[in-house]
Enzyme design. Sequence first.
Site, mmCIF file in Angstrom:
data_model
loop_
_atom_site.group_PDB
_atom_site.id
_atom_site.type_symbol
_atom_site.label_atom_id
_atom_site.label_comp_id
_atom_site.label_asym_id
_atom_site.label_seq_id
_atom_site.Cartn_x
_atom_site.Cartn_y
_atom_site.Cartn_z
ATOM 1 N N LYS A 11 0.849 -1.197 0.000
ATOM 2 C CA LYS A 11 0.000 0.000 0.000
ATOM 3 C C LYS A 11 0.883 1.245 0.000
ATOM 4 C CE LYS A 11 -3.828 1.502 3.049
ATOM 5 N NZ LYS A 11 -4.496 0.955 4.258
ATOM 6 N N LEU A 71 14.596 -6.656 5.236
ATOM 7 C CA LEU A 71 13.840 -7.757 5.855
ATOM 8 C C LEU A 71 14.412 -9.114 5.495
ATOM 9 C CD1 LEU A 71 10.370 -6.297 4.910
ATOM 10 C CD2 LEU A 71 11.182 -6.640 7.238
ATOM 11 N N TYR A 106 14.491 -12.617 3.923
ATOM 12 C CA TYR A 106 13.883 -13.125 2.698
ATOM 13 C C TYR A 106 13.330 -14.515 2.971
ATOM 14 C CZ TYR A 106 13.294 -15.041 -1.985
ATOM 15 O OH TYR A 106 12.767 -15.628 -3.109
ATOM 16 N N ALA A 107 12.040 -14.726 2.718
ATOM 17 C CA ALA A 107 11.397 -16.036 2.869
ATOM 18 C C ALA A 107 11.255 -16.622 1.454
ATOM 19 C CB ALA A 107 10.039 -15.871 3.522
ATOM 20 N N ASP A 120 -2.757 -9.201 12.674
ATOM 21 C CA ASP A 120 -3.362 -9.246 11.341
ATOM 22 C C ASP A 120 -3.023 -10.538 10.622
ATOM 23 O OD1 ASP A 120 -3.483 -6.804 8.592
ATOM 24 O OD2 ASP A 120 -4.884 -8.309 9.350
#
Length: 268
Positions: free
Chosen positions: A21, A88, A90-91, A136
């Site tokens: 977003k 972040l 990494y998956a 969430d």
Amino acid sequence: KPKKTWELNNFDIGRLLGRGKFGNVYLAREKESQFVVALKVLFKRQIGESNVEHQVRREIEIQSHLRHPHILRLYAYFHDDVRIYLILEYAPQGTLFNALQAQPMKRFDERQSATYIQALCSALLYLHERDIIHRDIKPENLLLGHKGVLKIADFGWSVHEPNSMRMTLCGTVDYLPPEMVQGKPHTKNVDLWSLGVLCFELLVGHAPFYSKNYDETYKKILKVDYKLPEHISKAASHLISKLLVLNPQHRLPLDQVMVHPWILAHTQ
Ligand SMILES: Cc1cc(Nc2nc(/C=C/c3ccccc3)nc3cc(N4CCN(C)CC4)ccc23)n[nH]1
């Protein structure tokens, strides 16, 4: 030792992983170490216009201190005049949303579902111990790391999957608990409700209160009106019925979910 400060040219930027977003998420690799990360780029203007600077700051502050096998790491962040960059973990196996869609029957078997629910439950226990709530939890916000290990990946602002059909302006309403639908203050028990919704969706392939429009969905949520298909085991439907409970205080606490017979039966 002083924290290293990072900048954009420390990284080779790879493919777009998803559209958020407030900005997008890219595959990236730190040049010196060749370490692969996900770089989430947030535009300061959009954050300013949506008046969520404090939320972004708080989420970054929280996320950077969390250390748990089922919570995606935020290694560091930096900014320039225009953007904020989150470095972040990494998956490599993508979102649970896409993994669900990729299933032949669009749903997981009981063992796989119980494995994901157990992982999520342990992450939520860790968060609740730190008075962090409302993560969430929905398939779009859950990533699969190395060996398919589940990771909570959201920081509280909604992301627009490239192909998730059920986006509303602020994300799907399928996961909202009754108290939030009614605009009441939410406690950490909202996560118990969402865990029940997720458990249903993993086993069935769609959310329990899914309807053609929000109003129908809201009505079903407030009446806790859902039906479990025949193929769901008694143990699974028992657990779901103990989480999808109108009164937040009467939902099964996380430590009891962890040792529920359905979880114990399907995880080694
Ligand atoms: C933060 C992060 C993401 C991430 N990894 C991945 N994110 C997203 C989609 C991400 C996304 C981001 C914003 C909005 C919507 C989706 N999609 C991914 C898709 C991946 N593949 C490779 C494996 N395939 C089975 C499915 C497609 C792999 C990693 C992904 N690791 N860390």
